[in-house]
Structure formats: C-alpha cells, structure tokens
Scaffold this motif. Structure first.
Motif, mmCIF file in Angstrom:
data_model
loop_
_atom_site.group_PDB
_atom_site.id
_atom_site.type_symbol
_atom_site.label_atom_id
_atom_site.label_comp_id
_atom_site.label_asym_id
_atom_site.label_seq_id
_atom_site.Cartn_x
_atom_site.Cartn_y
_atom_site.Cartn_z
ATOM 1 N N PHE A 145 0.836 -1.200 0.000
ATOM 2 C CA PHE A 145 0.000 0.000 0.000
ATOM 3 C C PHE A 145 0.869 1.248 0.000
ATOM 4 C CE2 PHE A 145 -3.302 -2.631 2.481
ATOM 5 C CZ PHE A 145 -3.941 -3.024 1.306
ATOM 6 N N ARG A 146 0.541 2.181 -0.888
ATOM 7 C CA ARG A 146 1.292 3.423 -0.982
ATOM 8 C C ARG A 146 0.356 4.561 -1.368
ATOM 9 N NH1 ARG A 146 6.688 2.105 -1.039
ATOM 10 N NH2 ARG A 146 7.180 -0.027 -1.681
ATOM 11 N N ALA A 147 0.550 5.727 -0.757
ATOM 12 C CA ALA A 147 -0.228 6.902 -1.145
ATOM 13 C C ALA A 147 0.033 7.201 -2.619
ATOM 14 C CB ALA A 147 0.159 8.093 -0.280
ATOM 15 N N GLY A 148 -1.014 7.403 -3.369
ATOM 16 C CA GLY A 148 -0.876 7.634 -4.799
ATOM 17 C C GLY A 148 -0.840 6.356 -5.613
ATOM 18 N N GLY A 149 -0.802 5.208 -4.934
ATOM 19 C CA GLY A 149 -0.830 3.911 -5.616
ATOM 20 C C GLY A 149 -2.034 3.124 -5.152
ATOM 21 N N VAL A 150 -1.846 1.843 -4.913
ATOM 22 C CA VAL A 150 -2.931 1.017 -4.406
ATOM 23 C C VAL A 150 -3.087 1.272 -2.907
ATOM 24 C CG1 VAL A 150 -3.767 -1.344 -4.041
ATOM 25 C CG2 VAL A 150 -2.571 -0.757 -6.162
ATOM 26 N N THR A 151 -4.300 1.560 -2.480
ATOM 27 C CA THR A 151 -4.623 1.803 -1.083
ATOM 28 C C THR A 151 -5.866 0.996 -0.722
ATOM 29 O OG1 THR A 151 -6.098 3.657 -1.566
ATOM 30 C CG2 THR A 151 -3.746 4.178 -1.273
ATOM 31 N N PRO A 152 -6.120 0.807 0.576
ATOM 32 C CA PRO A 152 -7.372 0.131 0.959
ATOM 33 C C PRO A 152 -8.606 0.832 0.414
ATOM 34 C CG PRO A 152 -5.863 0.217 2.817
ATOM 35 C CD PRO A 152 -5.249 1.053 1.734
ATOM 36 N N GLU A 153 -8.563 2.168 0.348
ATOM 37 C CA GLU A 153 -9.702 2.923 -0.169
ATOM 38 C C GLU A 153 -9.933 2.640 -1.646
ATOM 39 O OE1 GLU A 153 -8.284 4.479 3.514
ATOM 40 O OE2 GLU A 153 -7.197 4.228 1.620
ATOM 41 N N LEU A 154 -8.839 2.556 -2.416
ATOM 42 C CA LEU A 154 -8.971 2.259 -3.840
ATOM 43 C C LEU A 154 -9.521 0.851 -4.048
ATOM 44 C CD1 LEU A 154 -8.486 3.051 -6.794
ATOM 45 C CD2 LEU A 154 -6.136 2.207 -6.575
ATOM 46 N N LEU A 155 -9.050 -0.091 -3.252
ATOM 47 C CA LEU A 155 -9.565 -1.452 -3.364
ATOM 48 C C LEU A 155 -11.057 -1.492 -3.057
ATOM 49 C CD1 LEU A 155 -6.718 -3.495 -1.611
ATOM 50 C CD2 LEU A 155 -7.217 -3.414 -4.060
ATOM 51 N N ALA A 156 -11.472 -0.748 -2.035
ATOM 52 C CA ALA A 156 -12.888 -0.727 -1.661
ATOM 53 C C ALA A 156 -13.759 -0.222 -2.805
ATOM 54 C CB ALA A 156 -13.085 0.128 -0.415
ATOM 55 N N GLU A 157 -13.229 0.714 -3.594
ATOM 56 C CA GLU A 157 -13.984 1.215 -4.748
ATOM 57 C C GLU A 157 -14.254 0.116 -5.763
ATOM 58 O OE1 GLU A 157 -11.895 4.514 -6.407
ATOM 59 O OE2 GLU A 157 -11.979 5.700 -4.541
ATOM 60 N N HIS A 158 -13.431 -0.916 -5.746
ATOM 61 C CA HIS A 158 -13.595 -2.050 -6.656
ATOM 62 C C HIS A 158 -14.229 -3.254 -5.958
ATOM 63 C CE1 HIS A 158 -11.309 -0.403 -10.113
ATOM 64 N NE2 HIS A 158 -10.704 0.301 -9.173
ATOM 65 N N GLY A 159 -14.799 -3.015 -4.787
ATOM 66 C CA GLY A 159 -15.480 -4.079 -4.072
ATOM 67 C C GLY A 159 -14.550 -5.085 -3.423
ATOM 68 N N ILE A 160 -13.292 -4.689 -3.152
ATOM 69 C CA ILE A 160 -12.299 -5.594 -2.575
ATOM 70 C C ILE A 160 -12.005 -5.155 -1.143
ATOM 71 C CG2 ILE A 160 -9.952 -6.523 -2.768
ATOM 72 C CD1 ILE A 160 -10.080 -5.874 -5.773
ATOM 73 N N ALA A 161 -12.234 -6.054 -0.187
ATOM 74 C CA ALA A 161 -11.924 -5.764 1.210
ATOM 75 C C ALA A 161 -10.425 -5.919 1.443
ATOM 76 C CB ALA A 161 -12.713 -6.699 2.129
ATOM 77 N N SER A 162 -9.938 -5.442 2.592
ATOM 78 C CA SER A 162 -8.501 -5.529 2.869
ATOM 79 C C SER A 162 -8.249 -5.522 4.371
ATOM 80 C CB SER A 162 -7.742 -4.373 2.213
ATOM 81 O OG SER A 162 -8.162 -3.127 2.752
ATOM 82 N N TYR A 163 -7.036 -5.922 4.713
ATOM 83 C CA TYR A 163 -6.559 -5.818 6.098
ATOM 84 C C TYR A 163 -5.138 -5.285 6.038
ATOM 85 C CZ TYR A 163 -5.175 -6.857 10.873
ATOM 86 O OH TYR A 163 -4.720 -6.738 12.161
ATOM 87 N N VAL A 164 -4.801 -4.365 6.968
ATOM 88 C CA VAL A 164 -3.502 -3.692 6.974
ATOM 89 C C VAL A 164 -2.636 -4.230 8.108
ATOM 90 C CG1 VAL A 164 -2.298 -1.486 7.133
ATOM 91 C CG2 VAL A 164 -4.539 -1.605 6.012
ATOM 92 N N LEU A 165 -1.415 -4.623 7.778
ATOM 93 C CA LEU A 165 -0.451 -5.111 8.760
ATOM 94 C C LEU A 165 -0.271 -4.084 9.880
ATOM 95 C CD1 LEU A 165 1.728 -7.479 9.091
ATOM 96 C CD2 LEU A 165 3.339 -5.803 8.148
ATOM 97 N N ALA A 166 -0.392 -4.529 11.130
ATOM 98 C CA ALA A 166 -0.378 -3.601 12.270
ATOM 99 C C ALA A 166 0.908 -2.781 12.346
ATOM 100 C CB ALA A 166 -0.594 -4.382 13.566
ATOM 101 N N GLU A 167 2.062 -3.414 12.166
ATOM 102 C CA GLU A 167 3.338 -2.691 12.273
ATOM 103 C C GLU A 167 3.400 -1.524 11.307
ATOM 104 O OE1 GLU A 167 7.932 -3.247 11.002
ATOM 105 O OE2 GLU A 167 6.137 -3.005 9.783
ATOM 106 N N SER A 168 2.782 -1.678 10.138
ATOM 107 C CA SER A 168 2.885 -0.659 9.091
ATOM 108 C C SER A 168 1.999 0.547 9.359
ATOM 109 C CB SER A 168 2.517 -1.267 7.733
ATOM 110 O OG SER A 168 1.115 -1.476 7.622
ATOM 111 N N CYS A 169 1.107 0.464 10.340
ATOM 112 C CA CYS A 169 0.179 1.562 10.595
ATOM 113 C C CYS A 169 0.888 2.835 11.035
ATOM 114 C CB CYS A 169 -0.855 1.151 11.636
ATOM 115 S SG CYS A 169 -2.016 -0.121 11.063
ATOM 116 N N ILE A 170 2.156 2.735 11.463
ATOM 117 C CA ILE A 170 2.903 3.921 11.860
ATOM 118 C C ILE A 170 3.022 4.901 10.693
ATOM 119 C CG2 ILE A 170 5.158 2.923 11.292
ATOM 120 C CD1 ILE A 170 4.266 5.321 14.221
#
Length: 364
Positions: A145-170
C-alpha cells in the motif's frame, strides 16, 4: 465468465419453468423435490458466507467492517504471505505479489506458491487483482500500500476488502510501541475475518508460548548490548527505527537499538551516528544485492567504521527479510538473537510447526 446474478438465473430457470406449468413432460413429486434441492444447494454454494452480525475490527486506529468471509485472496510481500499461510488458509489464496527472487521463502510454503500466479514481483497491480476476481487483499503500508498507488480505499472502490499489517500503521497513524504481540494480533484478526478461529488458535498459541518462554528466560538479563540494524544502503544506511519489527525483536532479545530515537519503522540513519553510538553487534537483513556476506564485507572495508566495536570484534547476526519483518518467524529469530547476545543464559529456540498447506481451491 457469467456473473453471479446470471448464474443464479440459470440455476433457477428449471424451477421457475416447473412452477409456471411450461409445456414439458410432467415429473413426479420426487423428481420435482430433487430438482428443487439441487438448485437450492447450487445457489447456496454461490453465496459467500456472511458475518452475522458484521465483524468490526480496529485497523490502524479506525473501525473496519467485514460483512463477508473472503474466498479469493491476494497477499503482498513474503512475511505477509507467510502469516496468511501459517493460518492454514492456502485454499483461499489465488495469487501473491511483492516477492522478488531475492527474498527468501520458507521451504514449508514454497510448494504452495509455486502453484500460484505471481501477480507482480514488486509493486501491487490493481489490474491483476481485479482480473483475478480478488475479494480480499492482505498487505501493509510500504508493504504494497502506498499513497498515490494502491490503497485500501482504492480497493474498496472495486469491491475488494482488505486488512492492513499492524506494524505498518505507523505510516498513517501514531502508536505507542511495536512488539512481538503485534504478529499475534494480526493473526487473531485474520482468523476472525476468515472465520477460522478454532483451527488458528493452536497456531497463535504456539507463538505466544514461545514469546512468553523467551521473556521468562531473559528475566535475569542485566545487560543490553547496543545493536545497529543494517538493512541496505552505502551512502546512507537504511535501518530499523523505533517502530520496526527489529525493535520488538531486539527488546525481546535483551538488546538496545542505536536508532530507537527515530519514530518510524524502516528509516534512513547516518554513518556519523553509527560511529558515535558504537554498536557492539550489527544485525544484517539478508535480501537483495549484495548478499549478507557482501554487506558484511562492505562494512568491514569502510575505513571510518574501523573502530566501531562490532566491526573490531566481527560481531554480526544475520536475519532474512521475512524474519526481520512481522511474521510467524519473528519470535524464533528473537530467540536465536538472544542466544547469540547472551551466551551465558539458557535460551532455547522453538521449532515452528506449520499447518498442512492446501493448494488453492478457488477457480481461476
């Protein structure tokens, strides 16, 4: 490939025709009932299992709702893929990305990956995930996941759910600390999302038991050797900061990170601070070019580092990329590091027991 709605219509056509009295040979009540049962079962098979009530999890400090149990999953990066397969969910995986040849793959999971499509060796490919009819993606910020690239929000627009690795939330949210327990948190959340808590429980307990055993063995430890984590870079070193998994590994192994003052997970450091902070050990993250030995040779040949304690004493410890990032092997490598740093203590290393891995049953 017909849509689910079209498939449902086709499945119910025979039933509808019977109920409407179409011009066809009469059938017995027994045959009629059998047709109804067969078509009902087929329709039920097309309906994904739903969370009832919907599952709500904290993901990067925000509530995330999961309505359906995912069936067609894509993972990004080797450690994240190992986490997913460690839960025994290989039959849900339809592809992976972010694992170039230079990243070591656990031999236990390689046979599964060899049978799956590599959707992208580097960055995420939204097109490839959509083409694979993906309904769920497990990744992390800077682990796909990267700002300006693929993000959870972009996936949601295509009906795709996601989960984000906890360590990366920083990367998107503040947090207090990183710990080995973060891996258990992620695995527990995934088990709930995929409704496999019963089968995943022993796997997660295995990691918790090893972590708690290490904490007990390190309770008597008094000294904390200074450690420099060297990921890559020649002009400017890439290292592990306060919120990277190596910080949690060093904490558990009774060591101090010389760059724990940097509030990030994988930041850039500088050689001047390496010299001034004088690490007693250097942890090499082994992936890419040069190899681990190449990285050690580079550090040993760097004139300004000649008086650094770890260089003078040739005290190096090597971790693979998957061991240095959050995953099921994090606690094992913490045990090995503790044993290396504190040879006077009796530190054991637990063998990691992988589940019997199943090949994906999802249709291509």
């Amino acid at each position: 490939m017909p849509s689910i709605n079209a498939a449902l219509c086709l499945l119910w056509l025979p039933v509808a025709a019977l109920l409407a009295g179409c011009d066809r040979a009469p059938v017995s009540d027994q045959v009629h009932a059998a047709q109804l049962t067969e078509n009902s079962n087929a329709v039920a098979a097309l309906q994904p299992k739903r969370h009832d009530p919907p599952l709500v999890l904290d993901v990067c400090g925000k509530p995330q709702t999961y309505i359906q149990v995912p069936q067609r999953v894509v993972t990004h990066d080797v450690n994240i893929t190992e986490m997913f397969l460690f839960l025994g969910l290989g039959d849900r995986l339809v592809g992976y990305s972010g694992i170039p040849s230079r990243k070591e793959i656990a031999p236990e999971i390689k046979p599964v990956l060899d049978l799956l499509p590599n959707l992208s060796s580097h960055d995420m490919s939204l097109e490839a995930m959509v083409d694979a009819r993906t309904d769920f993606v497990f990744a992390g910020w800077s682990y796909g996941f990267r700002a300006g690239g693929v993000t959870p929000e972009l996936l949601a627009e295509h009906g795709i759910a996601s989960y984000v690795l906890a360590e990366s939330c920083i990367r998107v949210n503040s947090r207090q600390r990183v710990a080995l327990e973060d891996v258990e948190l992620d695995l527990g959340n995934l088990a709930r999302i995929f409704d496999v808590e019963a089968q995943a429980g022993p796997r997660i307990s295995q990691l918790k038991t090893a972590r708690e055993r290490l904490a007990g063995q390190m309770a008597a430890n008094a000294g904390k050797p200074r450690v420099f984590v060297f990921d890559s870079g020649e002009k400017i070193p890439v290292t592990a900061g306060r919120y990277g998994m190596p910080q949690a590994i060093l904490d558990a192994a009774g060591a101090s990170n010389i760059f724990d003052d940097i509030p990030s997970n994988w930041p850039r450091g500088n050689w001047e601070d390496v010299i001034e902070r004088d690490p007693e050990w250097i942890v090499i993250v082994d992936y890419g070019v040069p190899s681990a030995q190449g990285k050690m040779d580079f550090l040993l040949a760097k004139p300004e580092l000649a008086q650094v304690s770890a260089i003078r004493k040739r005290q190096f410890f090597v971790m693979s990329y998957a061991q240095a990032t959050p995953g099921p092997r994090s606690v094992q490598v913490a045990q090995r590091l503790a044993a290396a740093l504190h040879p006077d203590l009796e530190v054991t290393t637990d063998a990691l027991t992988w589940p019997t891995l199943k090949q994906s049953q999802a249709q291509p």
